[in-house]
Structure formats: structure tokens, C-alpha cells
Design a protein around this motif. Structure first.
Motif, mmCIF file in Angstrom:
data_model
loop_
_atom_site.group_PDB
_atom_site.id
_atom_site.type_symbol
_atom_site.label_atom_id
_atom_site.label_comp_id
_atom_site.label_asym_id
_atom_site.label_seq_id
_atom_site.Cartn_x
_atom_site.Cartn_y
_atom_site.Cartn_z
ATOM 1 N N GLY A 174 4.028 93.120 49.833
ATOM 2 C CA GLY A 174 3.509 93.183 51.203
ATOM 3 C C GLY A 174 2.571 92.033 51.506
ATOM 4 O O GLY A 174 2.482 91.076 50.735
ATOM 5 N N PHE A 175 1.882 92.123 52.631
ATOM 6 C CA PHE A 175 0.880 91.097 52.938
ATOM 7 C C PHE A 175 -0.347 91.793 53.510
ATOM 8 O O PHE A 175 -0.291 92.961 53.914
ATOM 9 C CB PHE A 175 1.441 90.030 53.891
ATOM 10 N N ASP A 176 -1.443 91.076 53.533
ATOM 11 C CA ASP A 176 -2.717 91.639 53.950
ATOM 12 C C ASP A 176 -2.737 91.815 55.475
ATOM 13 O O ASP A 176 -2.600 90.832 56.214
ATOM 14 C CB ASP A 176 -3.832 90.678 53.507
ATOM 15 N N PRO A 177 -2.935 93.055 55.946
ATOM 16 C CA PRO A 177 -2.927 93.271 57.400
ATOM 17 C C PRO A 177 -4.049 92.541 58.129
ATOM 18 O O PRO A 177 -4.009 92.408 59.358
ATOM 19 C CB PRO A 177 -3.063 94.792 57.547
ATOM 20 N N ARG A 178 -5.048 92.043 57.361
ATOM 21 C CA ARG A 178 -6.111 91.267 58.021
ATOM 22 C C ARG A 178 -5.556 90.039 58.736
ATOM 23 O O ARG A 178 -6.129 89.551 59.699
ATOM 24 C CB ARG A 178 -7.171 90.841 57.000
ATOM 25 N N ARG A 179 -4.427 89.560 58.259
ATOM 26 C CA ARG A 179 -3.792 88.408 58.921
ATOM 27 C C ARG A 179 -3.407 88.769 60.349
ATOM 28 O O ARG A 179 -3.472 87.939 61.255
ATOM 29 C CB ARG A 179 -2.545 87.972 58.155
ATOM 30 N N LEU A 180 -2.956 90.009 60.534
ATOM 31 C CA LEU A 180 -2.553 90.457 61.870
ATOM 32 C C LEU A 180 -3.767 90.550 62.779
ATOM 33 O O LEU A 180 -3.735 90.175 63.939
ATOM 34 C CB LEU A 180 -1.866 91.823 61.792
ATOM 35 N N ARG A 181 -4.823 91.075 62.217
ATOM 36 C CA ARG A 181 -6.033 91.237 63.005
ATOM 37 C C ARG A 181 -6.542 89.873 63.488
ATOM 38 O O ARG A 181 -6.921 89.709 64.643
ATOM 39 C CB ARG A 181 -7.094 91.902 62.144
ATOM 40 N N LEU A 182 -6.529 88.907 62.565
ATOM 41 C CA LEU A 182 -6.985 87.561 62.929
ATOM 42 C C LEU A 182 -6.081 86.954 63.992
ATOM 43 O O LEU A 182 -6.543 86.334 64.942
ATOM 44 C CB LEU A 182 -7.003 86.657 61.688
ATOM 45 N N ALA A 183 -4.772 87.151 63.812
ATOM 46 C CA ALA A 183 -3.818 86.571 64.769
ATOM 47 C C ALA A 183 -3.961 87.223 66.137
ATOM 48 O O ALA A 183 -3.824 86.571 67.172
ATOM 49 C CB ALA A 183 -2.388 86.746 64.247
ATOM 50 N N PHE A 184 -4.239 88.514 66.154
ATOM 51 C CA PHE A 184 -4.316 89.260 67.412
ATOM 52 C C PHE A 184 -5.624 88.986 68.145
ATOM 53 O O PHE A 184 -5.654 88.793 69.363
ATOM 54 C CB PHE A 184 -4.161 90.750 67.124
ATOM 55 N N ASN A 185 -6.738 89.064 67.383
ATOM 56 C CA ASN A 185 -8.040 88.752 67.951
ATOM 57 C C ASN A 185 -8.474 89.695 69.070
ATOM 58 O O ASN A 185 -9.098 89.285 70.039
ATOM 59 C CB ASN A 185 -8.046 87.284 68.445
ATOM 60 N N GLY A 186 -8.124 90.985 68.959
ATOM 61 C CA GLY A 186 -8.584 91.997 69.917
ATOM 62 C C GLY A 186 -8.857 93.272 69.148
ATOM 63 O O GLY A 186 -8.988 93.253 67.921
ATOM 64 N N VAL A 187 -8.912 94.401 69.846
ATOM 65 C CA VAL A 187 -9.217 95.673 69.183
ATOM 66 C C VAL A 187 -8.071 96.052 68.246
ATOM 67 O O VAL A 187 -6.907 96.129 68.654
ATOM 68 C CB VAL A 187 -9.462 96.797 70.214
ATOM 69 N N TYR A 188 -8.430 96.275 66.991
ATOM 70 C CA TYR A 188 -7.453 96.574 65.940
ATOM 71 C C TYR A 188 -7.647 98.019 65.483
ATOM 72 O O TYR A 188 -8.750 98.401 65.078
ATOM 73 C CB TYR A 188 -7.666 95.607 64.775
ATOM 74 N N ILE A 189 -6.576 98.820 65.566
ATOM 75 C CA ILE A 189 -6.618 100.206 65.085
ATOM 76 C C ILE A 189 -5.827 100.273 63.785
ATOM 77 O O ILE A 189 -4.645 99.939 63.747
ATOM 78 C CB ILE A 189 -6.007 101.189 66.104
#
Ligand code: 8OZ
Length: 371
Positions: A285-300
Motif C-alpha cells: 500500500g501507500f501512506d494515506p498522508r500523501r492524499l491529505r497533502l495532495a488534497f489540502n482540505g478537510v481530511y476524514i
């Protein structure tokens, strides 16, 4: 105070959060939960109003997956939001939630290939991006039957799919919801377009990452046109294999999706981390923190969180909110229980899907248990 509400400084599960036009009293989300208690016309039952109202202590409730059309249905007992009777009943549910002080978003859903002719209008073949048969079974009437090989949607049919979501979003507005969550997770239609095991198209909706993400982004824009960007969220499950789905290279695909949703400035990104319903740690898998950084908004963040790791997720800045499924299912007053360290009612898997009040509206609060 302003900083606290924006989540810019250290917070915990019980800190308020600004989400679009709303000030949520805490960061605990009730995750979308299929409970299969709607009637044979896809109308949610009266007990649903009690069930959701009981859970109004959540910072935000996401409704169970609700199909945008008769074609979008793939299970017995799931509710729709495509006709007047359904809208009327959803209105009763949202009224009950508001009376109890809560907020609820509607989760809009199209199952795509996870269906069967016997569940479809005119016994039509289920639709999908490509005619790839899922390995799996579907429960109809009194037993399980194998899923079928779906029919690939023609390019000229895509605007009709977008219209199904647009119409359902309009209906949800009339039904009194506070916002929309677009269900792009768990192997259903929008996820089938995203991932390459199920999308083998050669038109503008298949092939490259940009093309596979196109339908989700067009639907998101259509829903934004009705609700405004700050009342629309999206749920994804990049590594989940539920419903026989996968992608050969999920990280760049879902990083692109997160970036594009961030560019649309939607209210939140809701991520099923890891394998749905079992573990957040997935080999390869990969670290979901990458998604959070890419999104740059509220992350649930979602998937098997409890009190301790939920607190850490917020305190460490990994997530802005954490969604809870099973815990909210069996603990209507989950926020209070977490706040006070009270023990939790265990969930009963035998009553997750279908049935009546048992295992639905009869889980006691702490006060009821003490009485
Ligand atoms: C469990 C059973 C039926 C449907 C999902 C809507 O996974 C579902 C679902 C879950 O998102």
C-alpha cells in the motif's frame, strides 16, 4: 478561537471544526452504514428517523449509501432518493436529526456492476465502465446468487449517469440534508471507473488516470453546481479490494483524484484507509498522508479506528475528523462515551443488515443502561 475552528492548531476528537458553512461540535463522524431496512420501493422506514436522531451527537452523520436511481441499486433493502415518496421519508429523517441537534449529509451511490438483473428495472443487465464480471454474490429474496457480467456503458450514456447524481443531489436538498457525500469507494460505479481492473474503456472515460477520474470529477462538479463546493464531500477507498476491485498503480491514481478534488475545493475528502472493514495496514500500500497533502482540505480518516488511535489521528494532524461505523452503530451516544471513557456496547453482526428495531434502534445509551 478562529484558529481552533479552522483546525490549524492542536485539537482532539472533541474540538469543534468549521466545515463549509457549518460549525461542527466535534470531529467524530458517523460513517455511512448500510442497514438494509428500506421497503420494497426503496423507501427508508420510520425507524430510520429514530436511528439517525439517536446518533445526533456525532459532529456529522453521513447517511447510509442511497442509490441515485433504480438502476443504481444492487441490494435488497437499501434506500433510494429518486422519487417523491423517498424524498418525503428522508425529510422526516432529517427533521428528526435536526430536532435532536444533529447534521446529516446524504451519501449518493450507484452500484454499477455490483447488481443483478433481478434488482434492475425491466430486468436490465447491470451497467459498468466495461463488461468485466465481478467475482461475488448478491443476496436476493431468500438466498445468494452469483453477480453477473455487466454491460459497458456507451459514451453517449455518460451524461445520463451524471444526470442521475444531479437529480438525486437536488432531491437531497429538498429532503433537508446539510450536504452530499459522493460515494466513490468500495468497488461501486465511480470506483469501477477509477480503477483499471474494472475500467478497460478506450474513450475519454478510460485509459489514462485523467480519463478514469473524469466521471467522478464531472459528477462532483454537477453536485457542486447545486449545493456549492463547501457542502460536497467525496469518499474513496484507494486500497480496498471489497467487491473484487483493484488498481495496478493506486498511488498516482488517487493522488491525482485528491489533487483535483482539492482544486475543486470540496468540503472534505473521506478516505477508507487500507482494506475496508479489516485493517489499515495493507502490503504494497501507500501512506494515506500523501492524499491529505495532495488534497489540502478537510481530511476524514476511516477504517477500524477506536478512541486512542482516533485521538492520535487528530492530535498528530493526520486527520481533521475520524469516522466511526461499528462503534456508532452500537453506541448512539458514542461521543459521550469517548469523552467519559465509558465502556462500549459491542455491535451484533447478525443484525447489521435487514430486520427490525433489534440491533438498530435498541442499543442503549449509558443513561438507559444505568436505569
Ligand atoms: C456493506 C454491505 C452492503 C453495502 C459500501 C454500501 O461498502 C456499502 C455496503 C457495505 O459502501
Amino acid at each position: 478561537m478562529k484558529k481552533l475552528l479552522q483546525g490549524a492548531i492542536a485539537a482532539d476528537l472533541f474540538a469543534p471544526l468549521r466545515l463549509g458553512p457549518y460549525t461542527l461540535p466535534n470531529r467524530m463522524v458517523m460513517a455511512p452504514l448500510t442497514r438494509s431496512r428500506a421497503d420494497d420501493k426503496d423507501v427508508p422506514g420510520d425507524l430510520a428517523a429514530t436511528y439517525y436522531a439517536q446518533r445526533s451527537g456525532a459532529g456529522l452523520i453521513i447517511s447510509e449509501a442511497t442509490h441515485v436511481s433504480a438502476q443504481g441499486k444492487g441490494y435488497t433493502g437499501t434506500p433510494g432518493i429518486y422519487n417523491e415518496e423517498q424524498i418525503r421519508q428522508w425529510r422526516r429523517i432529517t427533521d428528526a436529526v435536526h430536532a435532536a441537534g444533529g447534521r446529516i449529509f446524504a451519501q449518493l451511490w450507484h452500484v454499477g456492476r455490483i447488481s443483478h438483473r433481478l434488482l434492475q428495472p425491466d430486468n436490465a443487465t447491470p451497467v459498468a465502465p466495461s463488461a468485466v464480471q465481478p467475482d461475488g454474490r448478491v443476496y436476493i429474496d431468500n438466498g445468494f446468487v452469483a453477480l453477473e457480467r455487466p454491460r459497458a456503458l456507451e459514451t453517449h450514456e455518460i451524461p445520463g449517469i451524471i444526470a442521475q447524481f444531479r437529480d438525486a443531489a437536488r432531491n437531497a436538498l429538498r429532503a433537508g440534508f446539510q450536504g452530499i457525500e459522493i460515494h466513490a469507494a468500495n468497488g461501486y460505479l465511480l470506483d469501477q471507473f477509477l480503477r483499471d481492473k474494472t475500467n478497460q474503456r478506450t474513450d475519454a472515460y478510460g485509459g489514462s488516470i485523467e480519463n478514469r477520474a473524469r466521471l467522478l470529477l464531472e459528477i462532483t462538479q454537477a453536485v457542486i453546481d447545486i449545493w456549492g463546493r463547501d457542502r460536497v464531500g467525496v469518499r474513496i477507498s484507494p486500497l480496498a479490494t471489497f467487491n473484487d476491485i483493484s488498481d495496478s498503480d493506486p498511488e498516482p491514481l488517487f493522488t491525482y483524484v485528491a489533487q483535483q478534488l482539492g482544486a475543486l475545493r470540496v468540503a472534505y475528502l473521506h478516505v477508507v484507509e487500507g482494506a475496508w472493514g479489516s485493517t489499515r495496514e495493507v502490503a504494497g500500500g501507500f501512506d494515506p498522508r500523501r492524499l491529505r497533502l495532495a488534497f489540502n482540505g478537510v481530511y476524514i480518516a476511516n477504517n477500524c479506528y477506536g478512541y486512542q488511535d482516533g485521538m492520535s489521528a487528530i492530535e498528530s494532524g493526520h486527520a481533521d475528523m475520524v469516522s466511526y461505523g461499528r462503534h456508532f452503530l452500537s453506541n448512539p451516544d458514542l461521543v459521550e462515551r469517548f469523552r467519559t471513557g465509558a465502556p462500549l456496547n459491542p455491535p451484533d453482526p447478525n443484525t447489521f443488515y435487514g430486520g427490525d428495531a433489534k440491533g438498530y434502534t435498541d442499543y442503549p445509551t449509558m443513561a438507559q443502561r444505568a436505569a
